[in-house]
Design a protein around this motif. Sequence first.
Motif, PDB file in Angstrom:
ATOM      1  N   ALA A  44       0.856  -1.134   0.144  1.00 17.44           N
ATOM      2  CA  ALA A  44       0.064  -0.078   0.083  1.00 17.44           C
ATOM      3  C   ALA A  44       0.822   1.327   0.055  1.00 17.44           C
ATOM      4  O   ALA A  44       1.924   1.267   0.715  1.00 17.44           O
ATOM      5  N   PHE A  51       3.656   6.039  -5.692  1.00 18.71           N
ATOM      6  CA  PHE A  51       2.660   5.041  -6.027  1.00 18.71           C
ATOM      7  C   PHE A  51       2.811   4.629  -7.454  1.00 18.71           C
ATOM      8  O   PHE A  51       3.133   3.330  -7.885  1.00 18.71           O
ATOM      9  N   TRP A  64      -1.402  -3.612  -5.575  1.00 21.54           N
ATOM     10  CA  TRP A  64      -1.158  -2.389  -5.011  1.00 21.54           C
ATOM     11  C   TRP A  64      -2.367  -1.785  -4.428  1.00 21.54           C
ATOM     12  O   TRP A  64      -3.574  -1.902  -5.273  1.00 21.54           O
ATOM     13  N   HIS A  65      -2.478  -1.242  -3.280  1.00 18.31           N
ATOM     14  CA  HIS A  65      -3.419  -0.581  -2.658  1.00 18.31           C
ATOM     15  C   HIS A  65      -3.108   0.959  -2.362  1.00 18.31           C
ATOM     16  O   HIS A  65      -1.832   1.378  -2.382  1.00 18.31           O
ATOM     17  N   PHE A  66      -4.193   1.909  -2.812  1.00 19.73           N
ATOM     18  CA  PHE A  66      -3.784   3.334  -2.484  1.00 19.73           C
ATOM     19  C   PHE A  66      -4.698   3.738  -1.289  1.00 19.73           C
ATOM     20  O   PHE A  66      -5.667   3.523  -1.101  1.00 19.73           O
ATOM     21  N   VAL A  78      -3.264   6.987 -10.185  1.00 17.72           N
ATOM     22  CA  VAL A  78      -3.622   5.861  -9.195  1.00 17.72           C
ATOM     23  C   VAL A  78      -4.412   4.887  -9.900  1.00 17.72           C
ATOM     24  O   VAL A  78      -4.172   3.807  -9.472  1.00 17.72           O
ATOM     25  N   HIS A  81      -3.174   1.630 -11.586  1.00 19.75           N
ATOM     26  CA  HIS A  81      -2.458   0.518 -10.784  1.00 19.75           C
ATOM     27  C   HIS A  81      -3.122   0.079  -9.714  1.00 19.75           C
ATOM     28  O   HIS A  81      -2.892  -1.086  -9.162  1.00 19.75           O
ATOM     29  N   ALA A  82      -4.260   0.553  -9.164  1.00 15.43           N
ATOM     30  CA  ALA A  82      -4.868   0.316  -7.874  1.00 15.43           C
ATOM     31  C   ALA A  82      -5.785  -0.833  -7.944  1.00 15.43           C
ATOM     32  O   ALA A  82      -6.809  -0.762  -8.820  1.00 15.43           O
ATOM     33  N   THR A  83      -5.651  -2.016  -7.266  1.00 18.04           N
ATOM     34  CA  THR A  83      -6.676  -2.760  -7.096  1.00 18.04           C
ATOM     35  C   THR A  83      -7.848  -2.300  -6.282  1.00 18.04           C
ATOM     36  O   THR A  83      -8.893  -2.544  -6.273  1.00 18.04           O
ATOM     37  N   ILE A  85      -8.881   1.239  -3.661  1.00 20.04           N
ATOM     38  CA  ILE A  85      -8.470   2.472  -3.221  1.00 20.04           C
ATOM     39  C   ILE A  85      -9.226   2.755  -1.717  1.00 20.04           C
ATOM     40  O   ILE A  85     -10.513   2.719  -1.972  1.00 20.04           O
ATOM     41  N   THR A 108     -12.258  -0.218 -11.096  1.00 18.38           N
ATOM     42  CA  THR A 108     -11.634  -0.263 -10.019  1.00 18.38           C
ATOM     43  C   THR A 108     -12.457  -0.785  -8.762  1.00 18.38           C
ATOM     44  O   THR A 108     -13.540  -0.368  -8.853  1.00 18.38           O
TER      45      THR A 108
END
Length: 222
Positions: A44, A51, A64-66, A78, A81-83, A85, A108
């Motif tokens: 994360a 990120f 990846w988590h944000f 973001v 790339h983010a699985t 948020i 997402t």
Amino acid sequence: MSIKEELSNLKKEIPSGVRLALVSKFQSNEAIMEAYQAGHRLFAESRPQEFEKKAESLPDDIEWHFIGHLQSNKIKMVVPHATLIHSVDTEKLLYEIEDFCKKNGLKTKVLLEIHVAREETKQGFTMDEAEELLEKLREHPLECVTLAGIMGMASLTDDTVEIQREFSLLYSFYARMKQRHLQWPEFKELSMGMSQDYKYAIRLGSTILRIGSKVFGQRPEQ
């Protein structure tokens, strides 16, 4: 102890069904790769530029988590790339993420950030605001963004009674919303608990822990 040893010890404390989002903010790629080589895959980050850079330079099988505050003009860094948020803190941001996903053919998952802490500086919806938004989304579902649950942070305090009270509030709200919105099978995540309070978070129903310094040590100064 090494990152590998700290990670191994921490994972022994985490029950099945609870995931560890290893917070790698300010950590080098080498430090992240030490955890990766120990078998960890969920990381994360909380700063969009950092990120994006890490997501593009590190192995593709990292999830990846944000988890940081996200400004509208940084969505493009973001979302691709983010699985997940964790930190959607306004209705406006939620719909801006939806618009970006529509325009770019992306999907997402997000969590609504709920404000229960004492600190005024922490972001997030009140429970009443979040409940109102969830009702709106039930009537008018989003097309590209999946609402996967809620996130919250306890007050930064040594008062363990207060920390547990706040986590209990988050869990109660999460459980009530999950029951009310049974048509959303993806609404199953409660992200709460960091290095200083994760044991209480586990006990009080967290499904995702956000822990960094316990594994990596104190962050390098930036």
